[in-house]
Design a protein around this motif. Sequence first.
Motif, PDB file in Angstrom:
ATOM      1  N   LEU A  30       0.823  -1.209   0.000  1.00  0.00           N
ATOM      2  CA  LEU A  30       0.000   0.000   0.000  1.00  0.00           C
ATOM      3  C   LEU A  30       0.859   1.261   0.000  1.00  0.00           C
ATOM      4  CD1 LEU A  30      -2.748  -1.051   2.566  1.00  0.00           C
ATOM      5  CD2 LEU A  30      -2.958  -0.964   0.072  1.00  0.00           C
ATOM      6  N   TYR A  53      -5.490   7.528  -2.252  1.00  0.00           N
ATOM      7  CA  TYR A  53      -5.698   7.016  -0.898  1.00  0.00           C
ATOM      8  C   TYR A  53      -4.493   7.357  -0.042  1.00  0.00           C
ATOM      9  CZ  TYR A  53      -2.461   3.191  -1.932  1.00  0.00           C
ATOM     10  OH  TYR A  53      -1.348   2.455  -2.259  1.00  0.00           O
ATOM     11  N   ARG A  55      -2.606   5.778   3.633  1.00  0.00           N
ATOM     12  CA  ARG A  55      -2.605   4.850   4.774  1.00  0.00           C
ATOM     13  C   ARG A  55      -2.045   5.547   5.987  1.00  0.00           C
ATOM     14  NH1 ARG A  55       0.388   1.639   7.963  1.00  0.00           N
ATOM     15  NH2 ARG A  55       2.341   2.183   6.911  1.00  0.00           N
ATOM     16  N   LEU A  60      -7.125   2.890   5.818  1.00  0.00           N
ATOM     17  CA  LEU A  60      -6.935   3.593   4.560  1.00  0.00           C
ATOM     18  C   LEU A  60      -7.948   4.726   4.487  1.00  0.00           C
ATOM     19  CD1 LEU A  60      -6.410   0.943   1.731  1.00  0.00           C
ATOM     20  CD2 LEU A  60      -4.713   2.419   2.808  1.00  0.00           C
ATOM     21  N   ARG A 154     -12.827   6.361   5.818  1.00  0.00           N
ATOM     22  CA  ARG A 154     -11.730   5.410   6.004  1.00  0.00           C
ATOM     23  C   ARG A 154     -12.253   3.980   5.978  1.00  0.00           C
ATOM     24  NH1 ARG A 154     -10.455   7.619  12.038  1.00  0.00           N
ATOM     25  NH2 ARG A 154     -12.346   6.877  13.087  1.00  0.00           N
TER      26      ARG A 154
END
Length: 217
Positions: A30, A53, A55, A60, A154
């Motif tokens: 990710l 996105y 993290r 996320l 999220r």
Amino acid sequence: MNEKGGTARTRLKRLAARGEYDAQSVNAVLDAQQVCHVAYVVDGEPRIIPTLYLRRGDHLYLHGNRQSALLKHLAAGGFACLSVMSLDGVVVARSGFHCSMNYRSAVVFGNGEDVPAGEREEILDAFVEALVPGHLAAVRKPTPQELAATAVVRLPLNEASTKIRTGPPVDADFDLDSDVWAGVIPLRSVAQKPVPSPDLYADIELPDYIRDYQPPA
């Protein structure tokens, strides 16, 4: 996150040896990308949306216009599947059947959650810093109207898996004597020379953090 062998949804059925389910493996995939594809269902029909996105920890984050159908779906607790992939090379085999790609991929399943209003500005700032490291210190703060127009949601990272292919082609033994070239063509993302906006004042210099920008890898 089920790290022992995934869940019924995340567990790899084909080429299972390429799968990992631990947080470290999932986070590494990710963190090497910034764009994902999010799939969800509306009135029995599938939708899939590409989006940025971020993290942070075991979640996320996604953001966008408050009128976005995807963000409304996730803010209301809707279910979604999110995928990410980095392409690392073209695998050239001696037969078309064994030609492939080297890649790092992750899939996340989960129910969305609206991010409380008091946390949104911090997350939006983190998006800016992740997109262009160093730029957050230069830009103005968002206005109350901009914050009100922006949704932040999220997804938890408690149901996720990775699938990774590396290495040379795996040709059939009877093809190894072929006179066809075989190997890997490595691929990577490269930042090119920055292009100034047409309305940029001529006396504004290119910052070092823009000149030295490198995409995630």
